[in-house]
Design an enzyme around this catalytic site. Sequence first.
Site, short mmCIF file in Angstrom:
data_model
loop_
_atom_site.label_atom_id
_atom_site.label_comp_id
_atom_site.label_asym_id
_atom_site.label_seq_id
_atom_site.Cartn_x
_atom_site.Cartn_y
_atom_site.Cartn_z
N GLU A 88 -0.68 -29.43 11.96
CA GLU A 88 -1.12 -28.62 10.82
C GLU A 88 -2.35 -27.79 11.14
O GLU A 88 -2.35 -26.57 10.94
CB GLU A 88 -1.42 -29.52 9.60
CG GLU A 88 -1.97 -28.72 8.42
CD GLU A 88 -2.38 -29.57 7.23
OE1 GLU A 88 -2.12 -30.77 7.21
OE2 GLU A 88 -2.98 -28.99 6.29
N TYR A 140 0.82 -1.22 0.00
CA TYR A 140 0.00 0.00 0.00
C TYR A 140 0.85 1.26 0.00
O TYR A 140 0.50 2.26 -0.60
CB TYR A 140 -0.97 0.00 1.18
CG TYR A 140 -2.15 -0.90 0.94
CD1 TYR A 140 -2.98 -0.67 -0.16
CD2 TYR A 140 -2.44 -1.97 1.78
CE1 TYR A 140 -4.06 -1.50 -0.42
CE2 TYR A 140 -3.52 -2.80 1.53
CZ TYR A 140 -4.33 -2.56 0.43
OH TYR A 140 -5.39 -3.36 0.16
N ASP A 142 -2.59 -33.54 7.88
CA ASP A 142 -3.59 -34.35 7.19
C ASP A 142 -2.88 -35.37 6.29
O ASP A 142 -1.68 -35.22 6.00
CB ASP A 142 -4.47 -33.46 6.30
CG ASP A 142 -5.45 -32.62 7.12
OD1 ASP A 142 -5.71 -32.98 8.29
OD2 ASP A 142 -5.94 -31.60 6.56
#
Lengths: 826, 366
Positions: free
Chosen positions: B199, B101, B251
């Site tokens: 995770e 920005y 996972d």
Amino acid sequence: MTSFQQTLGAEEGVAEELAETQRAISIAEFFEKNKHMLGFDSGARGLVTAVKEAVDNALDATEEAGILPDIYVEIEEVGDYYRLTVEDNGPGITKEQLPKIFGKLLYGSRFHVREQNRGQQGIGISAAVLYSQLTSGKPAEITSRPKGADRAQYFELIIDTDENEPEIRAEEETTWDRPHGTRIELEMEANMRARQQLHDYVLHTAVVNPHARIELREPGLDEPLKFERATDELPAETDEIRPHPHGVELGTLLKMLKATDSHSVSGFLQGEFTRVGKKTADGIIDSFRDEHFGRELSWSSPDSHEDADVRRAVQQAVSNKGKEATADFADRIANVLEERERMSYHELETIADNAADAVEEEHPKAFGSTVRENAVEAVWAQVTGDAAAGDDGEASMGDAEANLDAETRRRADVYALIDDATSDRKDDETLDGLARRIAEKLTAETGPRDRLTLDELEDYVARSADMTEKQGDGVSIGDTARENVIEALWEISRTVPDEPPKVRSLQDDRNSASSLLEGMRSVDVMAPPTSCLAPITDGLIEAGLKKEYDADFYAASTRDADVHGGDPFIVEAGIAYGGEIAEEGSVDVMRFANRVPLVYQRGACATTDVVKSIGWRNYNLEQPGGSGIPNGPAVIMVHVASTNVPFTSESKDAVANVPAMEDEIELAIREAARELKSFLKKRQSMQQRKHKQNKLGEILPEMARKVAEVTDQDEPVFDDALARIMNNVLIERSVEANGDATTVSVTVENNSDRSESPKLTEIVTAEPRDVSDGASVTEMDGEYFLTWEPSVGGGESATLAYEIDGDAEYDLQVDGVEDPKLTVSE
Amino acid sequence: MTADTRLNEAEAREQLIDLAADIYDQMNAGDIPSMTIPTRTKSNIEYSEEEDVWVYGDRTSTRSANSVRGARKLLKAVYTVDFLAEQLDQDRSSTLRELYYLSESWDNDEAQFNDQDESNQLVEDLEIVTEVTREDFHMRPEESGAKVMGPLHLREQTNRGDREIHCQLDVGQGGYQIPNNPDTIEFLENDAEFVLCVETGGMRDRLVENGFDEEYDTIIVHLGGQPARATRRLTKRLHDELDLPVVVFTDGDPWSYRIYGSVAYGSIKSAHLSEYLATPEADFIGIQPEDIVEYDLPTDPLADSDVNALESELEDPRFQTDYWREQIELQLDIGKKSEQQALASHGLDFVTDTYLPERLEAMGHI
């Protein structure tokens, strides 16, 4: 160049013959019936056609006299009529010539002359005179002042439409301010609805005749339209040429055969046609012999083990010549045969003659023609294998076997040939069947000499192949295979040495003359000379375009001459692109034939068809659908120059679709368009380059400012970096004090990948010394001009070094490098 | 740049200005300004035997002012260098998003970033060229999100003074928030046996709720998807400095194996920092494709993108081991994947009572 002012040829043209037949119903009626063909079908068009005919004649007249044309055209409204005035600065016309030229309809000398000329049929100007007379009832008014004459002559001329004879009504001396020239005034029923075509015609004439000055006044114009001259160069003079062998038809050939003084065909060919010398004539005659007499098939010579047969055959055929002489004769023939691979009947005759002559010299025996013929026959029977068939008792061997062997040698030869000539996939049985059938026909149908024409050979092969197909199971012998077989057999056939018929016997023999014509067409003949053509040439086409169109780019091309129907022709094309040419709408296609603009029947013209067929999108022109007349800021011009431009009709508005000509038109346009493409590509890359340079011109200073700020230093100088980025040619001067003297060096650094040749002029206020090689110095008013033109390869650099005393001022000018590519830092 | 070389602000600033000076000198010499950096693609990473991590190979790409594009990139780099130098000078810090920005306020349109990917990438380029880490530029990511829970006592230098924190006793249920620059942490004491990187947030919360960290003396590190650099840096320090084994729990799908890969071997994007961020000794605990079969876990079928990802992992130099080849081929064979939380199909305590202890035992960590 021939014109109405000089040559009044004696030969009557076809058009005149046409008029003869019409004379019964009066020339006025003839005109009435044919005016659409002549371009006078409406008042609007009639006016344009009259202008066109008068201007074409004026241009021809002046050019022929070697005068740069200065032509004035005026159209005025006179009551219900229009008055057309056309003036030229030509050599003028004498009273004797005048009526014939302006008066007699269909009088022309150009119809049969093979030479490029604006008018080809001699109808034009007299038709305009007649049109004016028929519509207004007024005579044509002609003023002429021959060069050197004190005063001008004024005539009033009408055409007696019953007699098709001109009649001078009034004649007087008058004054005219032009020193020489001709003025014709015609009053006619007309209108100005075809103003655009009129303007186009005059503009196009100006483009294509850059050596002419033309002025047009007409009622719709406030100011006259003036087209100035762009060159002082007159079109090249043209020569008349004889017809080209590829360009005559049978009727013409028969006429020429009747008219010639030559006795032999060779003399006739060399004397009456262009580009035919001894060698070409021999080629044509050989080809004629093949057509006329046919060729003789040659067969493989008997092998060495068959020599004995040849010798025996000769010995048996010769009687009463003594053992020694006969043996010698037989030996000689057999020896030559052994050397030859193949043998045709007439070759064998020559061998036998030579052998007989030689034997006669050595032995006191005469070998007369009967003996020779007998020997030839006997040996030929050995060569063809006929001997085995046993015509004479001695060699006979039983019937069945003998018949089988009848064509043995021919058959074996034919088999070997067609085996070579056809694809490998043909099975042996098929080939053998085909060979046998061909050999049978050759034995049975050609006569003893095995002589046949190509047509006959084609017939034999076709019949044999058909029969073989019918007999064989599912066997097919395709067209290609048949052609290959025919070609192979024709290849081994020998042209016969028979004397060709004399010209006298050909005159009335349509078939033989047709064979000669075939012969003429089948032989390559050098293209006709182009001295009979006067192309505008690419340079002047560009000049013409530049003169009338304010464009960014011009390209022109002039093709080499080509031939259509024995008439040489040259196609030229020009393109103007960009600049002030309107972006909107389709491009202007200017069509010209023999320097005459074609303004009507655009859609029927081969030129238009070719332009439409080219993909113009490649050349940055819009073309909806990828074909058709493109849109965009361009003008395309095509000029066809020929001794006989093939028009679609008598009014000569459109070039006919002749493939050879269309090809050349396309090539000419493409040649010019290629230049356009590279121009556009270059322009685009220059634009991209400019864009890049502009962008970098914004970015680099910012980068310089920022790095200076961050590193707390003065801003870096980045001009050189920019030059390198832009692949520019970077030219820098460095000045170094060297004691009292100053050493100056100017370095050219070429950062591009192409070689560049900048022209540098360095102006110094002090005299340079020890100037490096390749530069020259000139003094002028106390300033010294160093000029230097180095050629610098891509990625290389070159330096100009010199010394001066003390200090000086320098000024460097660089030419020869495109601006966006050049960076000079002094 | 190695783990123990830390730069102070002045040094970092010096390095940045050197880069600007390079460009300055190039321009002044009439050369085309340019910046050469290693090519950051999978095909240009190679194993460093010395450091046991994956680093960039020899291939480089050049950002050069030869083209308008390249010139713009360099201009942006120079502006960013200016900004970073200023920031270091004033001992301030900013986020990557703020940099993006902030560029809007620069006086030159050409120097402004088109999107945040561009500014992020540029900062990575600058890290590589100047050999200064982003953290030392005082640039931080938006949020770390990563939290630590476990028997660890540490001291953090904050800009409000030093704080001593125990990551079990002094923190709430959420745990200790890892700062953007974990090198401001000093380890004081610990009772930990090993480090467990998890995770998903859901699984972390499950482990904490079940008291796994207390029961097994575990430092639980929440990875939160692809782990932030701070998380990976802290994990490495826990391993290197406290000599704690590290296991990674994700996972059972190809994307999660990549999470393990970046913890253990380093990521492709930041291979220049592998020595500083990667923990090559980290072990993968699961969910293994093998576990899906063994524990009969609920599954989803592999999507096409999963299959592609697995196949691309078979070619990824980081996964060229017998173990991974076996596991990936097995997964392609069964065509299924499972999430960590699928273990809940055997009860909420199954993961802490059965799965993890069994796996940890099998791996020799307990």
